[in-house]
Write a protein that holds these residues in place. Structure first.
Motif, PDB file in Angstrom:
ATOM      1  N   ARG A 163      -2.481 -15.670  -0.263  1.00 40.27           N
ATOM      2  CA  ARG A 163      -3.221 -15.299  -1.470  1.00 40.27           C
ATOM      3  C   ARG A 163      -3.686 -13.844  -1.407  1.00 40.27           C
ATOM      4  O   ARG A 163      -3.509 -13.078  -2.364  1.00 40.27           O
ATOM      5  CB  ARG A 163      -4.429 -16.217  -1.637  1.00 40.27           C
ATOM      6  N   ASN A 164      -4.262 -13.441  -0.279  1.00 41.44           N
ATOM      7  CA  ASN A 164      -4.774 -12.075  -0.162  1.00 41.44           C
ATOM      8  C   ASN A 164      -3.636 -11.045  -0.163  1.00 41.44           C
ATOM      9  O   ASN A 164      -3.777  -9.953  -0.717  1.00 41.44           O
ATOM     10  CB  ASN A 164      -5.622 -11.923   1.101  1.00 41.44           C
ATOM     11  N   SER A 165      -2.516 -11.397   0.466  1.00 45.71           N
ATOM     12  CA  SER A 165      -1.367 -10.482   0.442  1.00 45.71           C
ATOM     13  C   SER A 165      -0.836 -10.319  -0.979  1.00 45.71           C
ATOM     14  O   SER A 165      -0.537  -9.205  -1.423  1.00 45.71           O
ATOM     15  CB  SER A 165      -0.261 -11.007   1.358  1.00 45.71           C
ATOM     16  N   MET A 194      -9.940   2.908  -7.679  1.00 49.74           N
ATOM     17  CA  MET A 194     -10.412   1.528  -7.759  1.00 49.74           C
ATOM     18  C   MET A 194      -9.318   0.562  -7.326  1.00 49.74           C
ATOM     19  O   MET A 194      -9.572  -0.370  -6.536  1.00 49.74           O
ATOM     20  CB  MET A 194     -10.850   1.205  -9.193  1.00 49.74           C
ATOM     21  N   PHE A 195      -8.094   0.760  -7.821  1.00 51.31           N
ATOM     22  CA  PHE A 195      -7.014  -0.149  -7.450  1.00 51.31           C
ATOM     23  C   PHE A 195      -6.631   0.026  -5.979  1.00 51.31           C
ATOM     24  O   PHE A 195      -6.249  -0.959  -5.314  1.00 51.31           O
ATOM     25  CB  PHE A 195      -5.807   0.058  -8.358  1.00 51.31           C
ATOM     26  N   LEU A 196      -6.732   1.225  -5.450  1.00 48.08           N
ATOM     27  CA  LEU A 196      -6.480   1.436  -4.028  1.00 48.08           C
ATOM     28  C   LEU A 196      -7.528   0.701  -3.193  1.00 48.08           C
ATOM     29  O   LEU A 196      -7.202   0.064  -2.182  1.00 48.08           O
ATOM     30  CB  LEU A 196      -6.495   2.940  -3.710  1.00 48.08           C
ATOM     31  N   ALA A 197      -8.797   0.765  -3.623  1.00 52.49           N
ATOM     32  CA  ALA A 197      -9.868   0.075  -2.909  1.00 52.49           C
ATOM     33  C   ALA A 197      -9.674  -1.445  -2.981  1.00 52.49           C
ATOM     34  O   ALA A 197      -9.874  -2.157  -1.983  1.00 52.49           O
ATOM     35  CB  ALA A 197     -11.225   0.463  -3.499  1.00 52.49           C
ATOM     36  N   LEU A 198      -9.273  -1.963  -4.136  1.00 54.97           N
ATOM     37  CA  LEU A 198      -9.004  -3.390  -4.267  1.00 54.97           C
ATOM     38  C   LEU A 198      -7.854  -3.820  -3.355  1.00 54.97           C
ATOM     39  O   LEU A 198      -7.915  -4.871  -2.698  1.00 54.97           O
ATOM     40  CB  LEU A 198      -8.657  -3.728  -5.722  1.00 54.97           C
ATOM     41  N   THR A 199      -6.816  -2.996  -3.311  1.00 56.31           N
ATOM     42  CA  THR A 199      -5.671  -3.292  -2.446  1.00 56.31           C
ATOM     43  C   THR A 199      -6.092  -3.370  -0.985  1.00 56.31           C
ATOM     44  O   THR A 199      -5.749  -4.322  -0.263  1.00 56.31           O
ATOM     45  CB  THR A 199      -4.586  -2.216  -2.621  1.00 56.31           C
ATOM     46  N   LEU A 200      -6.849  -2.376  -0.534  1.00 61.40           N
ATOM     47  CA  LEU A 200      -7.293  -2.345   0.858  1.00 61.40           C
ATOM     48  C   LEU A 200      -8.217  -3.511   1.167  1.00 61.40           C
ATOM     49  O   LEU A 200      -8.148  -4.120   2.243  1.00 61.40           O
ATOM     50  CB  LEU A 200      -8.009  -1.019   1.138  1.00 61.40           C
ATOM     51  N   TYR A 201      -9.092  -3.825   0.213  1.00 59.61           N
ATOM     52  CA  TYR A 201     -10.052  -4.908   0.440  1.00 59.61           C
ATOM     53  C   TYR A 201      -9.329  -6.230   0.701  1.00 59.61           C
ATOM     54  O   TYR A 201      -9.645  -6.952   1.657  1.00 59.61           O
ATOM     55  CB  TYR A 201     -10.981  -5.042  -0.763  1.00 59.61           C
ATOM     56  N   TYR A 202      -8.353  -6.564  -0.111  1.00 57.78           N
ATOM     57  CA  TYR A 202      -7.656  -7.845   0.057  1.00 57.78           C
ATOM     58  C   TYR A 202      -6.650  -7.803   1.205  1.00 57.78           C
ATOM     59  O   TYR A 202      -6.450  -8.798   1.898  1.00 57.78           O
ATOM     60  CB  TYR A 202      -6.973  -8.249  -1.241  1.00 57.78           C
ATOM     61  N   LEU A 203      -6.026  -6.648   1.415  1.00 57.55           N
ATOM     62  CA  LEU A 203      -5.051  -6.544   2.494  1.00 57.55           C
ATOM     63  C   LEU A 203      -5.717  -6.664   3.857  1.00 57.55           C
ATOM     64  O   LEU A 203      -5.155  -7.258   4.793  1.00 57.55           O
ATOM     65  CB  LEU A 203      -4.299  -5.210   2.390  1.00 57.55           C
ATOM     66  N   LEU A 204      -6.932  -6.110   3.981  1.00 54.64           N
ATOM     67  CA  LEU A 204      -7.627  -6.089   5.268  1.00 54.64           C
ATOM     68  C   LEU A 204      -8.634  -7.224   5.404  1.00 54.64           C
ATOM     69  O   LEU A 204      -9.409  -7.257   6.352  1.00 54.64           O
ATOM     70  CB  LEU A 204      -8.339  -4.750   5.453  1.00 54.64           C
TER      71      LEU A 204
END
Length: 503
Positions: A145-147, A129-139
């Protein structure tokens, strides 16, 4: 009135699915987590620091409400798993047609390891879940803010499961490439990473009485045990087994390949797995053609490759470590589906076959308690009134943990697989003496004497023949007292009669 968006519908579908098809075949780690919480041990752990704290809180809350902690924590995992799939759906939907995003998310949710960790007391679904959240905001849209949010979620994920640190470097490089300033990316990432690092160090120092040296030993707990991170001649074959477990579960596959005969359902299962693998292969080749043209896909691909290399090196037989690259690769695959009618039809057909195979042959059987090795083994030992001062001889330690959790009995356990280091002959003779002189009852599982060939991790030190030779002096003194099904085969449970001396 709450508006039901496509993401919310995906969340609700998978949450209901996970609840109505639960996992009643929980493994070693699940029982170990629960027993540590019950006994107040390992409340903090170097490799899943925050998860152990969360699990401990949920365990206390469950028991005070008179609820089964295993079911409560598994339900929390289901909520996290369903939310992760909703997030993955949104991610793919931004890059592919809505129907492809939905179908691809369905396939990812039907991967065995995704279902397993979403219905189990385990840390992997939280870190996904945290990996998916990281990818979602990074990409997502380029912004400070997103970084900041991406590195914040990655840092929290690392505190839940240290494994996510593998994603840090490629994501840092991608963020600096995207914005053109490495200093900016480092500065924004440090806003989260430094506090996370400080938390780790403070906890490590608090968990040890030996200062810096003790803190380091605590942080390096797993490598110090020496059971992981060893590449050997069987690693490639073990990797195929680990990937098969991650994608298909492996129980029916083991039964079909090693059961001594193949039935019609097993034939249909093998055909179904081959067809779904062919479909996924076509989709992977299609994605590979365009992957190098998209920075997003390159980031996902590099991250998946790092997780893949780690899984191969660290524990190639463990489906849990292959879970990460499998999910990342599938996200790449479905994000890369274009307007080709053939590729879209391949996605739909693969989803139907794959879901049918895994639901009928993996999920539903694992949802039945009488198919659980841990539960049936624990129930059989409980019927034998095994006590704390008795000895269980088995290479399936999850049964002993299940016995402890469900019946509050924790006998000693021995196995050739877990003998201490030393000259083989000396260790075997010492082991035989332990069995002969043991004062309590000795219960031996048949597949300890004749271990299954496909359980390759058992043969890192002793061969299958050496297992059998170790127990040969005791064979005439064994009395069958029960049996359970293990990987589709009946395994006898013996009691060692002490009146007869070994030959």
């Amino acid at each position: 009135m709450i508006k039901l968006t496509p993401e919310k519908l995906v969340f609700l579908f998978f949450l209901v699915f996970f609840i109505f098809v639960p996992n009643n075949d929980q493994g070693y780690d699940s029982y170990a987590f629960l027993l540590d919480a019950r006994d107040g041990q390992e409340i903090v752990h170097p490799h899943h620091l925050l998860y152990n704290v969360l699990k401990y809180i949920l365990y206390l809350l469950s028991t005070r409400l008179g609820l089964d902690a295993m079911k409560v924590i598994s339900l929390v995992s289901s909520v996290i798993g369903a939310f992760s799939l909703a997030l993955i759906f949104r991610f793919i939907r931004q890059r592919a047609l809505p129907e492809i995003a939905l179908t691809g998310t369905m396939i990812i949710g039907m991967v065995f390891s995704f279902w397993y960790y979403s219905t189990t007391v385990e840390v992997n679904i939280v870190s996904i879940m945290f990996l998916a959240l990281t990818l979602y905001y990074l990409l997502n849209e380029r912004s400070d803010r997103n970084s900041i949010l991406a590195f914040l979620f990655l840092t929290i994920g690392i505190l839940f499961h240290q494994l996510l640190i593998l994603a840090l470097i490629p994501m840092l490089i991608y963020d600096s490439y995207r914005h053109g300033f490495l200093k900016r990316s480092i500065r924004l990432s440090m806003l989260s990473l430094i506090p996370g690092f400080v938390i780790y160090i403070i906890v490590a120092l608090a968990a040890s009485d030996n200062g810096i040296a003790g803190a380091y030993a605590w942080l390096a707990k797993y490598p110090g045990l020496g059971r992981w991170g060893v590449v050997h001649s069987g690693s490639v074959i073990a990797s195929f087994g680990g990937i098969a477990k991650a994608v298909f579960g492996g129980s029916m596959l083991r039964q079909a390949l090693y059961g001594g005969g193949i039935s019609l359902p097993e034939i249909l299962y093998v055909v179904g797995t081959m067809l779904s693998l062919c479909g996924m292969s076509i989709l992977f080749i299609n994605a590979a053609k365009s992957m190098l043209k998209k920075a997003d896909s390159i980031l996902l691909g590099v991250t998946a490759f790092i997780f893949l290399i780690f899984a191969f090196w660290w524990a190639p037989q463990d489906g849990g470590f292959w879970f990460y690259p499998v999910v990342l690769i599938l996200i790449i695959v479905f994000s890369s589906v274009g307007n080709s009618g053939f590729i879209r039809n391949t996605v739909y057909a693969t989803m139907i076959i794959f879901a049918l195979v895994n639901i009928t042959c993996a999920f539903v059987p694992a949802s039945r308690i009488n198919n659980s090795v841990s539960r049936t083994g624990a129930d059989a030992l409980a019927k034998l009134a095994l006590a704390r001062d008795d000895l269980l001889v088995s290479n399936m330690p999850q049964i002993r943990l299940a016995l402890d959790y469900h019946y509050n009995v924790r006998p000693r356990i021995k196995s050739v697989a877990y003998l201490e280091d030393g000259p083989k002959n000396e260790m075997i003779e010492k082991y035989r003496s332990t069995l002969s002189d043991f004062e309590g009852r000795v219960i031996i599982f048949e597949n300890e004497i004749h271990p299954e060939s496909h359980r390759r991790f058992l043969f890192g030190r002793f061969s299958k023949k050496e297992y059998t030779e170790t127990y040969r002096p005791f064979l005439s003194s064994l009395v069958a007292v029960d049996s359970i099904r293990v990987y589709g085969e009946w395994v006898a449970i013996y009691e060692l009669e002490k009146d007869d001396e070994p030959e």
